[in-house]
Design a protein around this motif. Structure first.
Motif, mmCIF file in Angstrom:
data_model
loop_
_atom_site.group_PDB
_atom_site.id
_atom_site.type_symbol
_atom_site.label_atom_id
_atom_site.label_comp_id
_atom_site.label_asym_id
_atom_site.label_seq_id
_atom_site.Cartn_x
_atom_site.Cartn_y
_atom_site.Cartn_z
ATOM 1 N N VAL A 77 0.841 -1.200 0.000
ATOM 2 C CA VAL A 77 0.000 0.000 0.000
ATOM 3 C C VAL A 77 0.874 1.247 0.000
ATOM 4 O O VAL A 77 1.944 1.276 0.629
ATOM 5 N N ALA A 78 0.419 2.281 -0.696
ATOM 6 C CA ALA A 78 1.077 3.586 -0.667
ATOM 7 C C ALA A 78 0.086 4.630 -0.168
ATOM 8 O O ALA A 78 -1.100 4.600 -0.541
ATOM 9 N N LYS A 160 2.429 4.025 -12.634
ATOM 10 C CA LYS A 160 3.294 2.981 -13.176
ATOM 11 C C LYS A 160 3.472 1.838 -12.179
ATOM 12 O O LYS A 160 3.401 0.656 -12.539
ATOM 13 N N LYS A 161 3.677 2.198 -10.897
ATOM 14 C CA LYS A 161 3.850 1.152 -9.885
ATOM 15 C C LYS A 161 2.575 0.348 -9.699
ATOM 16 O O LYS A 161 2.629 -0.859 -9.437
ATOM 17 N N PHE A 162 1.423 1.005 -9.848
ATOM 18 C CA PHE A 162 0.150 0.286 -9.722
ATOM 19 C C PHE A 162 -0.041 -0.666 -10.903
ATOM 20 O O PHE A 162 -0.424 -1.830 -10.728
ATOM 21 N N VAL A 163 0.223 -0.182 -12.106
ATOM 22 C CA VAL A 163 0.066 -1.013 -13.303
ATOM 23 C C VAL A 163 1.040 -2.187 -13.293
ATOM 24 O O VAL A 163 0.699 -3.302 -13.706
ATOM 25 N N ASP A 164 2.263 -1.959 -12.782
ATOM 26 C CA ASP A 164 3.283 -3.013 -12.726
ATOM 27 C C ASP A 164 3.125 -3.938 -11.515
ATOM 28 O O ASP A 164 3.997 -4.774 -11.250
ATOM 29 N N LEU A 191 -5.900 5.022 -6.150
ATOM 30 C CA LEU A 191 -5.840 3.892 -7.087
ATOM 31 C C LEU A 191 -6.211 2.611 -6.334
ATOM 32 O O LEU A 191 -5.762 2.426 -5.205
ATOM 33 N N PRO A 192 -7.023 1.699 -6.887
ATOM 34 C CA PRO A 192 -7.648 1.802 -8.212
ATOM 35 C C PRO A 192 -8.704 2.898 -8.241
ATOM 36 O O PRO A 192 -9.462 3.056 -7.280
#
Length: 323
Positions: A77-78, A160-164, A191-192
């Motif tokens: 989590v961020a 980018k970190k979420f997609v990756d 996000l999401p």
């Protein structure tokens, strides 16, 4: 009872403090006005982007994006937390840090190594270091001087970190600015992204005044309602006849990242305006308390002075009678 000299020194000290708090209140009021202008300049872009997204989502019921993918299991989590670099703004920073701690406690089962904090402001950065949590970078300058490029850079990094799949969830903690006298502590998911939920969020703001009293706010609200009723007669509907090229999915994949950038920037402007409003109210309260203390000290000084004069007169009269 304190002597006349002690009371006089205390009056001088309170007067000096009052001058400082009064000056800080005026500075905060000026900065709040500037922050309100930044929000006002951003609103037309926000409203148009929201209108376009609403129109597209209404025409494309099954629109999908890589940014709205729900993760069944959250492993990392961020948190993007907005505070200030300086103090003397009432409970502004304390409330943010308290809510941040509550969110961290909710993800305690993930372990500290799986919770990343992106601290916007020195107060959050200090708290993160004290708790031994992982920091996502240094964003101290962003808290004092909001700028779009750095928000875009941060949004791209998080996206980018979420997609990756490096991060499964991103959340935000900040103050939503409604008016000079009302800032709402807000915790929401970044996000999401849920576009439909994001487009329903509270847009009510008072950007016309830096006055924080309840009576003035009520007056301004009613006056604003009358102006809105008058303007609605001449409002023209926006053009919804958009030509989409090459296709809806591609266009949405371009617009949704822009929505993410805007979410970060809007939260930053909200937090900045809320900080100045909180500081203005805190300094106004301190000035009022100083005024009240000065009245009490002046009354005490006059009473002590009158008592000293009366005692001297009694001594003189007593000496004359004895002679």
């Amino acid at each position: 009872m304190p002597s006349l000299k002690e009371i006089k020194n205390r009056i001088a000290s309170v007067n000096s403090t009052r001058k400082i708090t009064s000056a800080m209140k005026m500075v905060a009021s000026s900065k709040l006005h500037h922050a309100q202008q930044l929000i006002e300049n951003m609103l037309p872009y926000e409203e148009m982007l929201e209108h376009i997204l609403k129109t597209f989502l209404a025409s494309e019921a099954h629109a999908q994006s890589k940014y709205d993918e729900e993760r069944p299991v959250v492993r990392r989590v961020a948190l993007v937390v907005y505070a200030s670099n300086s103090s003397l703004c009432g409970g502004f920073n304390a409330n943010i840090l308290k809510m941040m701690q509550q969110v961290i406690d909710g993800y305690q089962h993930l372990g500290k190594e799986n919770i990343v904090i992106y601290p916007i402001g020195r107060k959050v950065a200090e708290k993160v270091a004290k708790l031994g949590l992982q920091s996502g970078g240094d964003f101290t300058a962003l808290a004092d001087k909001p700028n779009v490029p750095q928000c875009i850079s941060l949004a791209k990094e998080l996206g980018k970190k979420f997609v990756d799949h490096e991060i499964d969830r991103v959340e935000m903690v900040y103050h939503h600015f409604k008016s000079a006298g009302s800032q709402i502590l807000t915790h929401k998911t970044f996000l999401p992204i849920d576009i439909t939920e994001e487009l329903k969020r509270d847009h009510e703001r008072d950007l016309t005044s830096t006055v924080a009293t309840l009576q003035s706010q009520e007056y301004l609200r009613k006056r604003g309602e009358r102006k809105t009723e008058h303007k609605e007669e001449n409002v023209k509907p926006l053009n919804d006849n958009f030509i989409v090229e090459p296709d809806m999915e591609t266009v949405l994949n371009q617009l949704i990242p822009k929505m993410l950038h805007l979410m970060l920037y809007t939260a930053l402007l909200d937090s900045n305006a809320s900080e100045h409003a909180a500081r203005m109210v805190a300094m106004q309260t301190a000035t009022d308390n100083a005024d009240e203390l000065l009245r009490e000290l002046n009354l005490q000084y006059n009473k002590s002075r009158q008592q000293a004069i009366t005692s001297e007169l009694l001594d003189i009269v007593g000496g004359s009678v004895n002679n």
